[in-house]
Design an enzyme around this catalytic site. Sequence first.
Site, short mmCIF file in Angstrom:
data_model
loop_
_atom_site.label_atom_id
_atom_site.label_comp_id
_atom_site.label_asym_id
_atom_site.label_seq_id
_atom_site.Cartn_x
_atom_site.Cartn_y
_atom_site.Cartn_z
CE LYS A 182 -3.79 -2.29 2.34
NZ LYS A 182 -4.34 -2.71 3.63
CG ASP A 185 -10.04 -0.10 4.98
OD1 ASP A 185 -9.88 -0.52 3.82
OD2 ASP A 185 -9.36 -0.47 5.95
CD GLN A 237 -3.54 -4.47 6.61
OE1 GLN A 237 -3.61 -3.45 5.91
NE2 GLN A 237 -3.95 -5.65 6.17
N1 GUN Z 1 -6.98 -6.76 6.01
C1 GUN Z 1 -7.36 -7.52 4.96
N2 GUN Z 1 -8.11 -6.80 4.12
C2 GUN Z 1 -8.20 -5.56 4.64
C3 GUN Z 1 -8.84 -4.36 4.20
O1 GUN Z 1 -9.49 -4.29 3.17
N3 GUN Z 1 -8.69 -3.29 5.03
C4 GUN Z 1 -8.00 -3.36 6.19
N4 GUN Z 1 -7.92 -2.25 6.92
N5 GUN Z 1 -7.38 -4.44 6.61
C5 GUN Z 1 -7.49 -5.53 5.82
#
Ligand code: GUN
Length: 293
Positions: free
Chosen positions: A54, A121, A98
């Site tokens: 990311k 998100d 995360q």
């Molecule tokens: N962990 C796995 N997928 C995601 C996601 O889409 N967002 C976040 N914040 N954590 C994740």
Amino acid sequence: MTMAIIDGKSFALDLREKLAGAVSAVKSRHNVQPALAVVLVGEDPASQVYVRNKGVATEKAGMRSIEHKLPADTGEGAVVALVRELNADENVDGILVQLPLPDHISSERVINEIHPDKDVDGLTETNAGRLLLGKEGLVPCTPQGSVMLVKSIRDSLSGLHAVVVGRSILVGKPLAMLLLAENCTVTIAHSRTKDLAGVCREADILCAAVGRARMIKGDWIKSGATVIDVGINRIEEDGKMRLVGDVDFDEAAHRAGAITPVPGGVGPMTIACLLRNTVIAAARRRRLGPVDI
Ligand code: GUN
């Protein structure tokens, strides 16, 4: 019948290029560099890889990436305090915590501390409510990317029967809402659904988000249907580790009109949509005008 493979990788690259263009325009016109803050608690190897990817993608798009890595034994209060600090920081446009968080921390508590206008998100209760009510908000990335891929191959989704298999907060439920907003007739199916195969067979658009390798068989698919496979399952086969979807791809190839592969389908769209949400969040919060990407 010929089946089209929906190339999510190239669609996502194209989207990321367009976003980089929009970021560059914002920088030169408004002297603003959108910024995404990512919070990682603990050392989960998969999460570390996601966070690194990311960060790289954010910088490639010309945005600022801020990473906060906290030890696994960090208390919930300290994570909440960091989120509040990021909420108050004028230079931060998007905040992503995360998941999963360590067991002693409530994800629900921490996620809902994120200011909804920085919730890239789309996981806060406020943004989930906005999506349900059809109001402007920030939409979860994987469902957003899934719908973009369907729309890339079908002019109109109006009146089509969409079946979403899976009812998770992260994918199934928001995806159903987005398809409803496209005027699909939507069925949400799940592990307790009776005659799941029969329900899937009714779908013009079949979306699989269950996390079970190759669960959806070829004869569950209506001839010519568009199949969106959200699953990413790691399995061992012929002595090798492989990534496979929730749909049996080889079987589906005989029935579907179009299908997303795994890998290279929905997966790459998730990061691209995260970058898109960050640009949208920056433009709205800083009143830079609409983002048309
Ligand atoms: N962990 C796995 N997928 C995601 C996601 O889409 N967002 C976040 N914040 N954590 C994740």
